[in-house]
Write a protein that holds these residues in place. Structure first.
Motif, PDB file in Angstrom:
ATOM      1  N   GLY A  15       0.701  -1.250  -0.147  1.00  0.00           N
ATOM      2  CA  GLY A  15       0.051   0.049  -0.027  1.00  0.00           C
ATOM      3  C   GLY A  15       0.845   1.270  -0.055  1.00  0.00           C
ATOM      4  N   SER A  16       0.050   2.499   0.171  1.00  0.00           N
ATOM      5  CA  SER A  16       0.756   3.722  -0.017  1.00  0.00           C
ATOM      6  C   SER A  16       0.336   4.514   1.194  1.00  0.00           C
ATOM      7  CB  SER A  16       0.440   4.411  -1.271  1.00  0.00           C
ATOM      8  OG  SER A  16       0.809   3.760  -2.536  1.00  0.00           O
ATOM      9  N   LEU A  17       1.286   5.436   1.357  1.00  0.00           N
ATOM     10  CA  LEU A  17       0.926   6.348   2.587  1.00  0.00           C
ATOM     11  C   LEU A  17       1.555   7.874   2.213  1.00  0.00           C
ATOM     12  CD1 LEU A  17      -0.782   6.103   5.171  1.00  0.00           C
ATOM     13  CD2 LEU A  17       1.313   5.575   6.631  1.00  0.00           C
ATOM     14  N   ARG A  18       1.315   8.649   2.921  1.00  0.00           N
ATOM     15  CA  ARG A  18       1.852   9.966   2.812  1.00  0.00           C
ATOM     16  C   ARG A  18       1.996  10.727   4.059  1.00  0.00           C
ATOM     17  NH1 ARG A  18       0.236  15.556  -0.532  1.00  0.00           N
ATOM     18  NH2 ARG A  18      -1.257  15.868   1.053  1.00  0.00           N
ATOM     19  N   LEU A  19       3.252  10.929   4.122  1.00  0.00           N
ATOM     20  CA  LEU A  19       3.711  11.775   5.488  1.00  0.00           C
ATOM     21  C   LEU A  19       3.859  13.313   5.046  1.00  0.00           C
ATOM     22  CD1 LEU A  19       6.445   9.519   7.056  1.00  0.00           C
ATOM     23  CD2 LEU A  19       3.737   9.376   7.374  1.00  0.00           C
ATOM     24  N   SER A  20       3.538  14.158   6.238  1.00  0.00           N
ATOM     25  CA  SER A  20       3.851  15.700   5.839  1.00  0.00           C
ATOM     26  C   SER A  20       4.928  16.302   7.108  1.00  0.00           C
ATOM     27  CB  SER A  20       2.271  16.266   5.909  1.00  0.00           C
ATOM     28  OG  SER A  20       1.394  15.797   4.943  1.00  0.00           O
ATOM     29  N   CYS A  21       5.448  17.279   6.580  1.00  0.00           N
ATOM     30  CA  CYS A  21       6.056  17.708   7.685  1.00  0.00           C
ATOM     31  C   CYS A  21       6.028  19.474   7.518  1.00  0.00           C
ATOM     32  CB  CYS A  21       7.477  17.502   7.406  1.00  0.00           C
ATOM     33  SG  CYS A  21       8.597  18.342   8.596  1.00  0.00           S
ATOM     34  N   ALA A  22       5.358  20.176   8.402  1.00  0.00           N
ATOM     35  CA  ALA A  22       4.986  21.427   8.366  1.00  0.00           C
ATOM     36  C   ALA A  22       6.218  22.092   9.104  1.00  0.00           C
ATOM     37  CB  ALA A  22       3.896  21.762   8.931  1.00  0.00           C
ATOM     38  N   VAL A  23       6.861  23.058   8.571  1.00  0.00           N
ATOM     39  CA  VAL A  23       7.977  23.606   9.051  1.00  0.00           C
ATOM     40  C   VAL A  23       7.703  25.237   8.988  1.00  0.00           C
ATOM     41  CG1 VAL A  23      10.567  24.086   8.396  1.00  0.00           C
ATOM     42  CG2 VAL A  23       9.285  22.064   7.654  1.00  0.00           C
ATOM     43  N   SER A  24       8.644  25.629  10.246  1.00  0.00           N
ATOM     44  CA  SER A  24       8.302  27.097  10.411  1.00  0.00           C
ATOM     45  C   SER A  24       9.806  27.496  11.171  1.00  0.00           C
ATOM     46  CB  SER A  24       7.274  27.459  11.416  1.00  0.00           C
ATOM     47  OG  SER A  24       7.251  26.770  12.576  1.00  0.00           O
ATOM     48  N   GLY A  25       9.954  28.839  10.774  1.00  0.00           N
ATOM     49  CA  GLY A  25      11.134  29.283  11.484  1.00  0.00           C
ATOM     50  C   GLY A  25      12.515  29.211  10.912  1.00  0.00           C
ATOM     51  N   SER A  83       5.062   4.507  -1.253  1.00  0.00           N
ATOM     52  CA  SER A  83       4.457   3.624  -2.205  1.00  0.00           C
ATOM     53  C   SER A  83       5.239   2.086  -1.975  1.00  0.00           C
ATOM     54  CB  SER A  83       4.476   3.756  -3.664  1.00  0.00           C
ATOM     55  OG  SER A  83       3.715   5.243  -3.674  1.00  0.00           O
ATOM     56  N   SER A  84       4.309   1.016  -2.499  1.00  0.00           N
ATOM     57  CA  SER A  84       5.073  -0.327  -2.429  1.00  0.00           C
ATOM     58  C   SER A  84       5.584  -0.605  -1.047  1.00  0.00           C
ATOM     59  CB  SER A  84       5.925  -0.435  -3.572  1.00  0.00           C
ATOM     60  OG  SER A  84       5.552  -0.187  -4.638  1.00  0.00           O
ATOM     61  N   GLU A  88       9.314  -4.168   6.275  1.00  0.00           N
ATOM     62  CA  GLU A  88      10.553  -3.419   6.920  1.00  0.00           C
ATOM     63  C   GLU A  88      10.610  -1.861   6.800  1.00  0.00           C
ATOM     64  OE1 GLU A  88      10.244  -5.813   4.493  1.00  0.00           O
ATOM     65  OE2 GLU A  88      11.842  -5.521   2.878  1.00  0.00           O
ATOM     66  N   ASP A  89       9.543  -1.446   6.255  1.00  0.00           N
ATOM     67  CA  ASP A  89       9.410   0.343   6.273  1.00  0.00           C
ATOM     68  C   ASP A  89       8.873   0.382   7.491  1.00  0.00           C
ATOM     69  OD1 ASP A  89       8.495   0.063   2.846  1.00  0.00           O
ATOM     70  OD2 ASP A  89      10.308   0.706   3.441  1.00  0.00           O
ATOM     71  N   THR A  90       8.173  -0.383   8.520  1.00  0.00           N
ATOM     72  CA  THR A  90       7.740  -0.293   9.656  1.00  0.00           C
ATOM     73  C   THR A  90       8.680   0.634  10.601  1.00  0.00           C
ATOM     74  OG1 THR A  90       6.197  -1.829   9.701  1.00  0.00           O
ATOM     75  CG2 THR A  90       6.851  -1.202  12.009  1.00  0.00           C
ATOM     76  N   ALA A  91       8.355   1.760  10.926  1.00  0.00           N
ATOM     77  CA  ALA A  91       9.203   2.644  11.979  1.00  0.00           C
ATOM     78  C   ALA A  91       8.639   3.780  12.391  1.00  0.00           C
ATOM     79  CB  ALA A  91      10.746   3.051  11.096  1.00  0.00           C
TER      80      ALA A  91
END
Length: 122
Positions: A15-25, A83-84, A88-91
């Motif tokens: 499956g797929s997943l999208r992570l986001s990182c909001a940055v400030s400063g 994706s894919s 072992e991507d578990t973390a």
């Protein structure tokens, strides 16, 4: 400097997943923003890095071709499209920033966000 990671969760292998990182400063486009991950019992690993102003991107061999890092300068946000996915991507995935406009795993990455857990079920 603040970094806020989000988007983790449970997903099946493949499956797929999208992570986001909001940055400030910091000067977003001219800084290196990276994703790292740490699995239980393993060392922290650099996954992907981007400097958006010069289109510099770096990927670890373990995710190359499956993960894509991208940035939205208008939102000061960096995304990690995964994706894919494999077990072992578990973390726990962390985003981090370095002032220097160069993607290098030897950089200091002095600024870190909290982690977001990704669990891939097989």
């Amino acid at each position: 400097v603040q970094l806020q990671a989000s988007g983790g969760g449970l997903v099946q292998a493949g499956g797929s997943l999208r992570l986001s990182c909001a940055v400030s400063g910091l000067t977003f486009g001219n800084s290196a923003i990276a994703w790292f991950r740490q699995a239980p019992g393993k060392e922290r690993e650099g996954v992907a890095c981007i400097v958006s102003d010069n289109d510099d991107t770096v990927y670890s061999d373990s995710v190359k071709g499956r993960f894509t890092i991208a940035s939205d300068n208008a939102k000061n946000t960096v995304y990690l499209q995964m994706s894919s996915l494999k077990s072992e991507d578990t973390a726990v995935y962390y985003c981090a920033a370095d002032w220097a406009p160069l993607c290098s795993w030897h950089a200091k990455f002095n600024h870190w966000g909290q982690g977001t857990l990704v669990t891939v079920s097989s």
